[in-house]
Structure formats: C-alpha cells, structure tokens
Design a protein around this motif. Structure first.
Motif, mmCIF file in Angstrom:
data_model
loop_
_atom_site.group_PDB
_atom_site.id
_atom_site.type_symbol
_atom_site.label_atom_id
_atom_site.label_comp_id
_atom_site.label_asym_id
_atom_site.label_seq_id
_atom_site.Cartn_x
_atom_site.Cartn_y
_atom_site.Cartn_z
ATOM 1 N N UNK A 1 80.511 103.539 25.228
ATOM 2 C CA UNK A 1 82.145 103.481 24.966
ATOM 3 C C UNK A 1 81.898 101.603 25.266
ATOM 4 N N UNK A 2 82.883 101.328 24.014
ATOM 5 C CA UNK A 2 82.981 99.612 23.943
ATOM 6 C C UNK A 2 84.209 99.511 24.122
ATOM 7 N N UNK A 3 84.413 99.307 25.044
ATOM 8 C CA UNK A 3 86.645 97.649 24.545
ATOM 9 C C UNK A 3 86.744 97.241 24.595
ATOM 10 N N UNK A 4 87.278 96.172 23.854
ATOM 11 C CA UNK A 4 87.328 94.705 23.160
ATOM 12 C C UNK A 4 87.747 94.187 24.316
ATOM 13 N N UNK A 5 87.946 92.989 24.702
ATOM 14 C CA UNK A 5 88.274 91.979 26.646
ATOM 15 C C UNK A 5 89.400 92.371 26.210
ATOM 16 N N UNK A 6 90.618 91.969 25.496
ATOM 17 C CA UNK A 6 91.581 91.953 25.481
ATOM 18 C C UNK A 6 92.663 93.302 25.682
ATOM 19 N N UNK A 7 92.557 94.859 25.382
ATOM 20 C CA UNK A 7 93.026 95.405 26.222
ATOM 21 C C UNK A 7 92.573 96.745 25.502
ATOM 22 N N UNK A 8 93.354 98.444 26.113
ATOM 23 C CA UNK A 8 92.926 99.209 25.340
ATOM 24 C C UNK A 8 93.298 99.548 23.949
ATOM 25 N N UNK A 9 91.934 100.151 22.921
ATOM 26 C CA UNK A 9 93.089 100.529 21.418
ATOM 27 C C UNK A 9 93.316 99.338 20.517
ATOM 28 N N UNK A 10 92.562 98.513 21.088
ATOM 29 C CA UNK A 10 92.839 97.229 20.176
ATOM 30 C C UNK A 10 91.909 96.681 18.647
ATOM 31 N N UNK A 11 91.319 97.665 18.309
ATOM 32 C CA UNK A 11 89.981 97.841 17.092
ATOM 33 C C UNK A 11 90.300 98.247 16.141
ATOM 34 N N UNK B 1 78.140 100.024 34.836
ATOM 35 C CA UNK B 1 78.903 99.718 35.630
ATOM 36 C C UNK B 1 79.786 98.958 35.200
ATOM 37 N N UNK B 2 81.367 98.488 34.183
ATOM 38 C CA UNK B 2 81.433 97.985 33.454
ATOM 39 C C UNK B 2 82.847 97.103 34.521
ATOM 40 N N UNK B 3 82.567 95.694 34.917
ATOM 41 C CA UNK B 3 83.783 95.042 35.649
ATOM 42 C C UNK B 3 85.173 94.712 34.872
ATOM 43 N N UNK B 4 86.120 95.617 35.407
ATOM 44 C CA UNK B 4 87.665 95.558 34.269
ATOM 45 C C UNK B 4 88.341 94.144 35.452
ATOM 46 N N UNK B 5 89.325 94.100 34.852
ATOM 47 C CA UNK B 5 90.260 92.890 35.769
ATOM 48 C C UNK B 5 91.571 93.283 36.431
ATOM 49 N N UNK B 6 91.937 94.851 35.464
ATOM 50 C CA UNK B 6 92.950 95.665 36.089
ATOM 51 C C UNK B 6 92.765 96.531 36.490
ATOM 52 N N UNK B 7 93.364 97.359 36.997
ATOM 53 C CA UNK B 7 93.430 99.313 37.409
ATOM 54 C C UNK B 7 93.324 100.200 36.277
ATOM 55 N N UNK B 8 94.107 100.394 35.105
ATOM 56 C CA UNK B 8 93.723 100.738 34.018
ATOM 57 C C UNK B 8 92.840 100.856 33.451
ATOM 58 N N UNK B 9 91.948 99.405 33.773
ATOM 59 C CA UNK B 9 90.339 99.824 32.961
ATOM 60 C C UNK B 9 91.040 98.911 31.471
ATOM 61 N N UNK B 10 91.121 97.694 32.000
ATOM 62 C CA UNK B 10 91.441 96.711 30.475
ATOM 63 C C UNK B 10 90.680 95.357 31.722
ATOM 64 N N UNK B 11 90.448 94.254 30.888
ATOM 65 C CA UNK B 11 90.605 92.679 30.852
ATOM 66 C C UNK B 11 89.495 93.181 31.187
ATOM 67 N N UNK B 12 88.288 91.923 30.843
ATOM 68 C CA UNK B 12 87.357 91.214 31.296
ATOM 69 C C UNK B 12 87.614 90.107 31.919
ATOM 70 N N UNK B 13 86.763 90.069 32.986
ATOM 71 C CA UNK B 13 86.981 88.945 34.613
ATOM 72 C C UNK B 13 86.886 87.302 33.549
#
Ligand SMILES: *[C@@H]1O[C@H](CO)[C@@H](O)[C@H](O)[C@H]1NC(C)=O
Ligand SMILES: *[C@@H]1O[C@H](CO)[C@@H](O)[C@H](O)[C@H]1NC(C)=O
Length: 339
Positions: A133-143, A304-316
């Motif tokens: 699964x890949x999520x962009x650095x901005x937020x969930x569901x942005x692609x 494991x992927x590090x996300x900035x926010x608890x809702x699993x979004x944002x890169x460091x």
C-alpha cells in the motif's frame, strides 16, 4: 494379470534431474518432472500414478494425485495446479502452477509410480514479488489514477494488478485503505473483517472492490515490486541518526543512493530485517521486519511506515533524525560519468 505383474517387475523408471524454479507473485511456473519407462510400456495410463507433494518441514501436503484420468487436488491448490493429460505417452509429469502465492515457495516432490515401480525427485520453488500500500506524503486519498501510476513508478515499483493483489490477499495481506490498481479499479484486501472495512463483502474475508472508477477520483494506490537487482543496506558507518539530507550524503559515501520504498519492500521480501525507522528517497521513514519481535511492530512481519499523525497520514519533517537505507545496483556504481 499375472503376466503383467511379471512384466512390471523389470520396468525401470528414471527421472531427469532438474534445476530449481522461480516464479513471480500471481504468475505461473512449471515444476518439471520428466520420466522414462524402460521397456516402453504396453499397459495403459491406469497403472501410472503421479503424485505431487509439498514438503513443509516435517509435514507433507498433498498437492495433486493423478491416476487413470482422475485428478485429485489438495486444499490450497484448487484450480491452480495441473499435470499433462497424457503423461505416459510423453513421459511428462510436470506440475503447472498458476496464480502463484508467496506461500507456495518451498520444496516439492514428484512421485511417479508404475505398477510395482516407483521413483521420486524434488524441485524447489521460489516466488518473488510483493504488493504494498502506498500513500502520498500529503494525506490519505490524494492520488488520481495518473498520479497513482506515477507514484508507484517514482519509487521503483509498478501499479499492482488485481491478480497480484488477490495473490497477496491469499498470503494474508490486510489493509483497510482503498487503492488504485492497474485496470483502473479501486480495491482493498481484508483478511480480518471488521467494522469500517466491510466494503461489498460485508463480514466475509476477501478483496473488496469499488469497481472501475473515474480516473479523476482520488485514493491511495497498491504498488508491486519484483526481485531486486541490487542490495539495500544500512550504512555500517552510520552511528547516529541523521536528517534526510545527511542520509543522502551518507549513502553517497558508499557509492550508493538512498533506497526507494519499492527497493525496501523487495529487500524485505528477500529477508532484510532492521528495527530502525530509516529515511528513504521519497522522504518517508520505514523499517523492515522479517523476524517477529514484540518491541518491533508488535510481533508482526512487514514494513512499518512512520506517519506524523495518528490517522496514519503525513511523512516526517526532513529535518528530523532517523537511520538510512541505501541502495546499490548489482552493476556497481549508480552514477554515469559524462566528462
Ligand atoms: C511530497 O511529495 C512531492 C511529490 O512527490 C514532493 O515534490 C515534495 O517535496 C514532498 N514533500 C515532502 C515534505 O516530502
Ligand atoms: C489527519 O490528522 C491531521 C492532524 O490532526 C489533520 O490535519 C488531517 O486533516 C487528518 N487527515 C485525515 C485524512 O483525516
């Protein structure tokens, strides 16, 4: 019958030696098993029995048994394995496997029995490739769809096919996030059904689908990467945690580059294990676990992927400090010098 029995006694079956085989996730492979019976048999196929077994440590799992036109297939292999329909005439008992799963990897034994005679041989199968699964650095569901294709490409992977996602699901892949696939459909794999992840299958495990979507809609994406043609490593000289920029420089010292997520997932699949969030080329921080440890990813395997926010979004933030994973291609240097 007595005459035949006497004849069988002097048959000799020989198997040809074969090398090990490799296939890709969701792909197909032929596990070879060729035999010759001397003297040529006047009897019918009824007397010929072909059995394929998977050796899982001390356990043996029956894959397929074929005798006299009747074929029985073991659990987990239904609709995925076959042998030639006239094995005796061609001396071919090879096993055709389709929709390969990572869990199909291992040692297989082919047994050819003819009357009183029997012989066997083993062949080992490896299965490469991983869906992630890949999520962009901005937020969930942005692609949107073109951006999803490009996102996978930019991290040295390709957008996964529905067949690859299905095979990954069969291996236990569970992710409650809708993502684009190569056929422009949007799906997600759920092995443990739970509220909020029901999709079109409600309480049944399976790959949920939203069907084919308008390419302008936005989701996450599922990417696929096959085996690596190089090495991913943690620079041995790296003693302290570093910023993203310093991580790039550290890899350069080793004539390498910061690894991409695609390269890290492929390396994880090949066995890389390290419990340190580390920088990757896309500005994400991740770590691969192949040996379960409670303090590393809660005893689960995976990347494991590090996300900035608890809702699993944002890169460091790129000024934060982590380790580094570098990548070096098989052919040596990453740089092409044009002086
Ligand atoms: C986020 O991703 C975009 C596109 O890949 C890139 O241009 C940008 O630098 C990234 N931002 C951060 C903070 O990583
Ligand atoms: C995730 O959390 C961050 C910080 O609380 C918030 O700004 C962002 O909108 C949230 N994103 C989603 C998709 O819920």
């Amino acid at each position: 019958a007595f005459v035949n029995y006497r004849m069988w006694l002097c048959y000799q079956i020989t198997l040809k030696y074969h090398n090990d085989r490799s296939g890709s996730l969701a792909g197909e492979v032929v596990l070879p098993c060729h035999f010759s019976i001397i003297p040529a048999s006047p009897t019918t196929t009824t007397h010929l029995r072909i059995k394929w077994v998977k050796l899982d440590g001390p356990d043996e799992k029956v894959v397929l048994v074929a005798q006299g036109g009747v074929v029985k297939v073991g659990q987990g292999f239904l609709s995925r394995v076959s042998v030639p329909s006239r094995p005796l005439s061609v001396g071919d008992a090879s096993l055709m496997m389709v929709k390969l799963r990572a869990s199909d990897a291992g040692l297989y034994r082919c047994e050819v029995m003819h009357g009183m005679e029997d012989t066997q041989d083993t062949v080992s199968l490896s299965v490469t490739g991983v869906v992630f699964h890949y999520r962009a650095n901005s937020s969930r569901y942005t692609l949107d769809f073109p951006a999803a294709v490009e996102a996978c490409r930019s991290i040295d992977a390709s957008i996964a096919t529905p067949e690859q996602l299905e095979a990954a699901f069969e291996d236990g892949f569970d992710q409650c996030d809708a993502g684009w696939l190569a056929d422009q459909s949007v799906r997600y794999p759920i092995t443990v059904p739970r509220p909020g992840c029901a999709g079109n299958l409600l309480s049944r495990p399976g790959v949920r689908t939203y069907g084919l979507r308008d390419p302008a809609e936005t989701y996450d994406v599922y990417c696929y990467v096959d085996k690596l043609n190089g090495d991913v490593f943690y620079p041995p000289s790296l003693k302290d945690k570093v910023t993203w920029q310093q991580a790039n420089e550290e890899c350069e010292k080793h004539d390498a580059v910061l690894a991409s997520p695609g390269q890290l997932f492929a390396a994880w699949r090949a066995g890389l294990n390290r419990c340190d969030y580390s920088w990757l080329s896309d500005g994400s921080a991740r770590y691969p676990i192949t040996v379960p440890l409670p303090q590393c990813g809660g005893g689960l395997l995976g990347v494991r992927t590090f996300y900035k926010y608890e809702n699993q979004t944002g890169y460091p933030d790129r000024s934060e400090r982590y380790g580094a994973f570098c990548y070096k291609g098989k052919m040596g240097t990453q740089h092409t010098y044009t002086h």
